[in-house]
Every structure is written in C-alpha cells, then in structure tokens.
Design an enzyme around this catalytic site. Structure first.
Site, PDB file in Angstrom:
ATOM      1  N   ASN A   1     -91.174 -25.707 -54.371  1.00  0.00           N
ATOM      2  CA  ASN A   1     -89.885 -26.092 -54.953  1.00  0.00           C
ATOM      3  C   ASN A   1     -90.063 -26.382 -56.429  1.00  0.00           C
ATOM      4  OD1 ASN A   1     -90.931 -28.915 -54.013  1.00  0.00           O
ATOM      5  ND2 ASN A   1     -90.366 -27.831 -52.135  1.00  0.00           N
TER       6      ASN A   1
ATOM      7  N   GLU B   1     -88.175 -31.760 -50.509  1.00  0.00           N
ATOM      8  CA  GLU B   1     -89.283 -32.384 -51.246  1.00  0.00           C
ATOM      9  C   GLU B   1     -88.857 -32.885 -52.625  1.00  0.00           C
ATOM     10  OE1 GLU B   1     -93.493 -30.918 -50.323  1.00  0.00           O
ATOM     11  OE2 GLU B   1     -92.323 -29.106 -50.280  1.00  0.00           O
TER      12      GLU B   1
HETATM   13 ZN   LIG Z   1     -95.055 -28.236 -50.111  1.00  0.00          ZN
END
Ligand SMILES: [Zn+2]
Length: 352
Positions: free
Chosen positions: A111, A157
C-alpha cells in the site's frame, strides 16, 4: 428564467464529481455560493473572480489553502476531484505498477500513501492488486484512518502509514511492500549489514520492527517509533515500509535500493570470500552527504570506530573495524562443511 444557485447546490455538484465550470454562466449566485466559489478559487491559486462561473476552479497546482480533516465535505470533494488530485492518484497507480512489475508485492499486498493536507492523506484501496489500480480506486483518509472520499475502501494497513506521517511532520509519502530479498531479512529479524554499497548508505536507513498483526495500531506504533532515525523499516515476518520527505517516488526508491542491496549481499555471501567493506573514513564521507540531504541515520555524529558494526550478520562480512573473534563462525564453517560433503559425494561416485 435564470437559475439561482446556492452553496448547497455547488457542494452537491462537487460531491458527485462535477465541476463548477458546468454551471450555467447566467445563473444568479446566492452570497454563500459566491463565498464558496471564492474559497475554491483562492485555494486553487486562481485570481479571485468569484462570480466568474465559467472559469475552471480546478487546476493541477496544489491547493493554496492547506486542507485538513475539518475542511468541509465540499472542499474535500472539490480537492479529491481536482486535476491536482488526479495527478497524485495517477502517481499512486504508477508506483503501484512499478511495485508489481518488480515483484515487490503479491496478491493484494502493499500500500502507498501521500500526505495531501495537515492531517489527511490519499491512499491506495484494499483488495486491489497494486499493478492494476485505477485513479478512481484511490481513497482520501484523515490521520485517524477515517475515510473521507473515494468509492473503494481504503487499505487496512493505512494506520501504519498515518502513524509515520503523524510522527514525522516532514514526511510527504509512504510506501509498503513485500520485496522477497528484503523480506527475507525481515523474516530472519536481521538488519542488513552496512558499509558495502554507497547508495544504500546514503539513501536508506534501515531497522527491524518486531512482528505484530498487520494493520493494528501496535504495528503502526512500533514502526513510527523507529521512524525518527530510519526511513526504511523492515517489519519482522512481513515486509518493508519506507517514508520520504521528498516524494512518493522517493519513498518507492528506498524499496529498490534496499531490495537491490539485499540481493547483492546475498550473492556476495556465496562467493566464498569475505566481503570487502568501506573504511570508516569512506563511510563518514557518505554519512556527510546523507546528513546534507536531510536523511535520518542513527550513525550521524558517531565516532568512526562505531560506524560499521555488522555483528548481527555473519556471512563472510568483516568490518573495517577489527572484527570480534566470534564473527568467524557461521557462514564460513557452514560453507566448508558443504564443500566437504560435496567433495565426499563426488569421490564416492568416482569410486575412490
Ligand atoms: Zn503488508
């Protein structure tokens, strides 16, 4: 009859991704609508021609008035749908493609986030391969992880990225992925040895954070705690996260630099000779460059004899500082055993 346009009408239009240039040019604007347009135009660095409906409030320049999580929904949507934000979304897609193309991400992993205001960030969505993201997949979140704009759900995340941004006011972007060689070190819980390649010494400053479940606040805190002195953090049994004070591409570059480095030193370790390392004065020169670039490193200000401590990693690495006796164990003795075993097998086959 002329249309009367209120601030609410403009907010509705912007929230649907519309542009004020599509409003009828002969419309009558309420005072609040004029105020809103003036704000939008000022923020966009345009001349303050509040009633000029035909002028496009969007431009590719950054908003002149910084946005934050308290900005109105209309302001946030206007920003989210602006050419400037479109450009940032395309940058996220581009970095995503590069991560995927180099096999630094797998499945929906990885990400990326870009800080776009005082306490807001643009980030990648969850459950989408980083190699195949579209600009419209991107999400706007506040620093608590609440989603402000975007159709897709933000990455799970994100808290880790946001905690770094909160801790490092100069951080402009973060990048997280699972490059195999670097992640190998993360799984082993080892910081790669130093003093071997200049790019790594200058641009990266690496530490290992202990394992916690990805996406939890504890994971974010452990990473943020290391971010004062490190811009690239290996997360044990998981992957890597980096941050940059320059750009999202620079955050991504840390991944290329770290991954190339980990790969190179693993090749070095297999060549059967101890790696040659830089001398302490040579390293000191690199650290001076690093400091001048504003890149953190725990070794800034250390004495030369403390600069090159590779005790954690044994394979053939001897530091310019006289090695401690135990650094000879590990790879060398294992390699000798392996060579002996292979020699024995060959001799057996030859019937000797
Ligand atoms: Zn990861």
């Amino acid at each position: 009859m002329k249309t009367v346009i209120s601030a609410k009408d403009i907010e509705n239009l912007l929230s649907k991704g519309g542009n004020v240039s599509s409003l009828p040019t002969d419309a009558i604007l309420t005072p609040s609508a004029k105020d809103l347009l003036r704000d939008l135009q000022t923020r966009d660095g345009r001349s303050s021609n509040a009633a000029g409906l035909s002028s496009n409030v969007n431009s590719s320049s950054a908003p002149s008035k910084p946005l934050n999580s308290k900005s109105s929904k209309a302001e946030l949507e206007a920003f989210f749908n602006s050419p400037h934000c479109q450009n940032l979304k395309e940058q996220l897609c581009d970095i995503g493609r590069r991560l995927w193309g180099r096999a630094y991400v797998d499945g929906n992993g990885g990400n990326i986030a870009i800080k776009v205001g005082e306490d807001i960030a643009l980030c990648t969505p969850t459950l989408v391969s980083k190699g195949f993201m579209k600009p419209e997949d991107m999400c706007l979140v506040d620093f608590e992880g609440n989603q402000l704009c975007g159709v897709k759900k933000r990455t799970s995340e994100i808290l880790m990225h946001l905690q770094i941004m909160k801790r490092q006011p100069k951080c402009v972007a973060t990048c997280h992925c699972h490059p195999p060689y670097s992640t190998g070190f993360a799984v082993a819980g080892l910081v790669p040895p130093t003093c071997m390649i200049p790019e790594y010494e200058v641009f990266a400053s690496v530490a290992v954070a202990p394992y916690r479940t990805p996406g939890t606040p504890e994971m974010g805190k452990l990473v943020a705690d290391l971010s004062d002195k490190h811009n690239t953090i290996l997360m044990a049994n998981h992957g890597v996260v980096s941050w940059s004070h320059n750009s999202v591409e620079d955050a991504y570059f840390k991944m290329e630099i770290l991954e190339a480095y980990c790969r190179t030193i693993l090749v070095t370790a297999q060549l059967g000779v101890p790696a040659k390392t830089m001398t302490a004065p040579q390293l000191q020169d690199l650290l001076k460059i690093k400091q001048s670039l504003g890149i953190p490193d725990p070794r800034h200000g250390l004495k030369e004899c403390e600069l090159c401590d590779n005790n954690e990693w044994r394979p053939g690495v001897s530091c310019a500082v006289p090695p401690k006796p135990e650094t000879t164990v590990g790879f060398d003795s294992q390699a000798e055993d392996a060579v002996q075993a292979i020699t024995d097998q060959i001799m057996a086959k030859l019937g000797k």
